[in-house]
Motif scaffolding. Sequence first.
Motif, mmCIF file in Angstrom:
data_model
loop_
_atom_site.group_PDB
_atom_site.id
_atom_site.type_symbol
_atom_site.label_atom_id
_atom_site.label_comp_id
_atom_site.label_asym_id
_atom_site.label_seq_id
_atom_site.Cartn_x
_atom_site.Cartn_y
_atom_site.Cartn_z
ATOM 1 N N PHE A 16 -3.857 7.466 16.543
ATOM 2 C CA PHE A 16 -3.865 6.134 16.738
ATOM 3 C C PHE A 16 -4.895 5.608 15.984
ATOM 4 C CE2 PHE A 16 -6.673 2.854 18.770
ATOM 5 C CZ PHE A 16 -5.986 2.214 19.412
ATOM 6 N N PHE A 17 -4.732 4.330 15.241
ATOM 7 C CA PHE A 17 -5.630 3.614 14.535
ATOM 8 C C PHE A 17 -6.014 2.458 14.952
ATOM 9 C CE2 PHE A 17 -4.274 6.990 11.408
ATOM 10 C CZ PHE A 17 -5.418 7.347 10.631
ATOM 11 N N ALA A 47 -7.648 -0.441 9.615
ATOM 12 C CA ALA A 47 -8.045 0.935 9.356
ATOM 13 C C ALA A 47 -8.401 1.245 7.895
ATOM 14 C CB ALA A 47 -6.581 1.584 9.668
ATOM 15 N N ALA A 92 -0.083 14.159 6.466
ATOM 16 C CA ALA A 92 -0.040 15.425 7.333
ATOM 17 C C ALA A 92 1.076 15.253 8.293
ATOM 18 C CB ALA A 92 -1.403 15.424 8.010
ATOM 19 N N ASN A 126 -7.886 2.896 4.638
ATOM 20 C CA ASN A 126 -6.851 3.097 3.930
ATOM 21 C C ASN A 126 -6.573 4.733 3.788
ATOM 22 O OD1 ASN A 126 -5.176 0.531 3.860
ATOM 23 N ND2 ASN A 126 -6.690 -0.084 2.368
ATOM 24 N N ALA A 175 1.729 10.317 17.235
ATOM 25 C CA ALA A 175 0.913 11.533 16.539
ATOM 26 C C ALA A 175 -0.509 11.094 16.390
ATOM 27 C CB ALA A 175 1.573 11.805 15.231
ATOM 28 N N ARG A 214 4.108 18.082 8.737
ATOM 29 C CA ARG A 214 4.331 18.933 9.732
ATOM 30 C C ARG A 214 5.920 18.490 10.589
ATOM 31 N NH1 ARG A 214 0.435 17.199 14.420
ATOM 32 N NH2 ARG A 214 -0.510 15.952 12.617
ATOM 33 N N ARG A 234 0.856 -1.171 -0.112
ATOM 34 C CA ARG A 234 -0.026 -0.080 0.144
ATOM 35 C C ARG A 234 0.886 1.218 0.078
ATOM 36 N NH1 ARG A 234 -4.940 1.220 -1.303
ATOM 37 N NH2 ARG A 234 -5.490 -0.834 -0.663
ATOM 38 N N GLU A 267 -7.887 7.152 5.150
ATOM 39 C CA GLU A 267 -7.571 8.017 6.365
ATOM 40 C C GLU A 267 -6.235 7.971 6.612
ATOM 41 O OE1 GLU A 267 -9.845 8.645 10.755
ATOM 42 O OE2 GLU A 267 -10.884 7.106 9.085
ATOM 43 N N ASP A 298 -4.027 9.869 4.593
ATOM 44 C CA ASP A 298 -4.099 11.355 5.031
ATOM 45 C C ASP A 298 -3.247 11.561 5.928
ATOM 46 O OD1 ASP A 298 -5.540 11.959 2.775
ATOM 47 O OD2 ASP A 298 -7.472 12.168 3.909
ATOM 48 N N VAL A 319 4.135 24.098 6.146
ATOM 49 C CA VAL A 319 2.567 23.892 6.576
ATOM 50 C C VAL A 319 2.124 23.723 5.306
ATOM 51 C CG1 VAL A 319 0.662 24.220 7.703
ATOM 52 C CG2 VAL A 319 2.831 24.155 8.842
ATOM 53 N N LEU A 320 1.269 22.704 4.926
ATOM 54 C CA LEU A 320 0.452 22.630 3.601
ATOM 55 C C LEU A 320 -0.597 23.830 3.676
ATOM 56 C CD1 LEU A 320 -0.733 19.299 2.669
ATOM 57 C CD2 LEU A 320 0.313 20.911 1.489
ATOM 58 N N ALA A 346 2.921 1.751 -3.305
ATOM 59 C CA ALA A 346 1.802 2.268 -4.383
ATOM 60 C C ALA A 346 1.718 3.786 -4.249
ATOM 61 C CB ALA A 346 0.528 1.497 -4.385
#
Lengths: 514, 150
Positions: free
Chosen positions: B121-122, B126, B137, B128, B119, B141, B40, B130, B133, B147-148, B43
């Motif tokens: 918790f999943f 989970a 992020a 994918n 940073a 950071r 994953r 999210e 993302d 920062v975006l 990819a």
Amino acid sequence: MNGQSTHVLLIEDNPGDADLVRLRLVQANSAVDVSCFNRLSDGLASIKEKSPSVILLDLNLPDCQGAETFRRVLEKAPDVPVVILSGQDDEALAVKALHQGVQDYLVKGAISSSGLERAMRYAVERQALLRSLEMSRKQQLEFKNQFLSHVSHELRTPLTCIHQFVSILFDGLAGEVSAEQRDHLKTILKSVNQLGAMVRDLLEASRAESGKIRIEPRCVAVGDLIRQAVTMMQLAAQEKEVGLEVGVDTRIPFVHGDPGRVLEVLINLIENGIKFTPPGGAVTVQACLVQTDPDFVYVSVADTGCGISPEARALIFERLYQDPSAVDNNRKGLGLGLFIAKELVGLHGGRIWVASEQGNGSTFSFTLPLYSLAKLLRPVITYQECLRDDLVLVKVVLRPLSKQVRASWKETCQHCLEILQRCVYLDKDLVLPPMTTHGAEETFLVVASTDLERAKIMMGRIREQLGRVPDLNGTGELEVSASAVRLPDGAGRSLEEQVQEVAGAVTEMIHSVV
Amino acid sequence: MKSHADTLCVNFALENDKMANSKIMIVDDDPDLRQALRLRLRANKYETVNAVDGYSAIAMAYKERPDLIILDLGLPAGDGFVVLDRLQKDDKLSAIPVIVLTARDPQANERRVLRAGAAAFFQKPADNAELLDVIRASLNRAGTGTVLPS
């Protein structure tokens, strides 16, 4: 009693009867040690110090008579075996006493020395047996919870594996997939997700049963939660060609609830509604106030499905119950969803019920306690039984700088809230409880008893203090603003009415700024 | 960050390119899950390295200096909490963002994990999109401090 010295607490007001019992006890067993009280209150008071191995109780005492007597003894000393020595042969009372936990009911005239001694001995044995049964019941419950927790953890690993590899195939990461293959993979993914939800429910239900679910209530706009839930379920409704509609009055006041948990209940009810409604039907979610029950908001999820039989209605919120007549093309699930929903609503102090007519749809309703802004505001917005001259609503927005921030941000926000509370005057200003938030942005509101000019000083203090929070520094930005609250004309109106009106005005402002 | 909108867009593109080569360390004792996660992440143009237990996680973090760590909690030779603790206490490693990905229950673990310095918790399995993302992020950071623009 194992031949050791036995301490008997005798509560008996008739000195003749007391002497007789004492004599009989000594005749039967010389190692017995008796302390006698003629008032119930004195007897109860001695329990802690003397820790008797058995209590012999008369039911006709100067300070207490009848069933109340043993009720009080059982309440005070639930672990000590109680044998009643009554002057009356009252079989009904005897049965009642045994049901409540008394070990034996003896009639005074009919007691022999050996009979009394044996009754006491058996009472002690039975009590010990009961206690060990209770212990092992608790142990088994604990074991079951641990087992479920372990099982749901272990099930998750292979589940994750299936989910990951199927989604890798589905997303074409391992080569091209035909449309038909994609369809099949989609079916697998759907089933895996169902399985995942069941594993979660299993753990959740066992927690609910042992009272281990935690809720963190906030001040929540229930309409927002309903819209959120409906958005999340829209796709499922469309797939089944079931309409999904919302009817929420915008004036619905805030409720006191844990947003995540309330959302869970809503999704559960909407999911059920869609499941049992045939294509072409509709599910409608509403929130309203009911005049006869002014402290709650009523939320309902109505469907146009097959309805629920009266027998099923009575049992539908029970654990593991499934309506055998429910017409459903899907798989049945575990029968835990409504049980969990009931527990969650109960934790919020609300109730849940269903109204239905077979063949004519069902309406599930639940209540959530209102968040009373008026009650919260009253102490800070009034002074010497008058409304204060000026009120300002200060808005503090914490905005994460990047779009995706998860829970460490929550901790930062919590920390900021604590600091904010130190920036205000406790008797004049009120930091409102946190509101539900959209995404990660967090908004705190302060009602301050001051005018806009002086509010600037407070705002400066807030900016300075929050600006020092290290986590906020790097990852978020801060916005502080203020607007005046329109105050009602006090002439000829009670203070209570004025407070209500201010609360209404503040609610409206909150709706417009959040 | 410059304020001109065009410059922002250019920065954004550069950021993306740089992130594309970020190195992610996967710490999980289950080989199948490691493989799935590796596929994953690759990819999505991330480099990956693996560690199979708590001990090798620390050693590997030293050797490879990953940009981000995905950490399981139930691990042999030092569980996820031990790893988090050791990462936090090490000046050279404490800046690496850690995302905990575990089958364990969030009610009992999420807060604890975040307090320990993770940073995010999943819970497994989970989502994918999210997860990706949050990886993006967190890299953003941690990476350059920029920062975006959102």
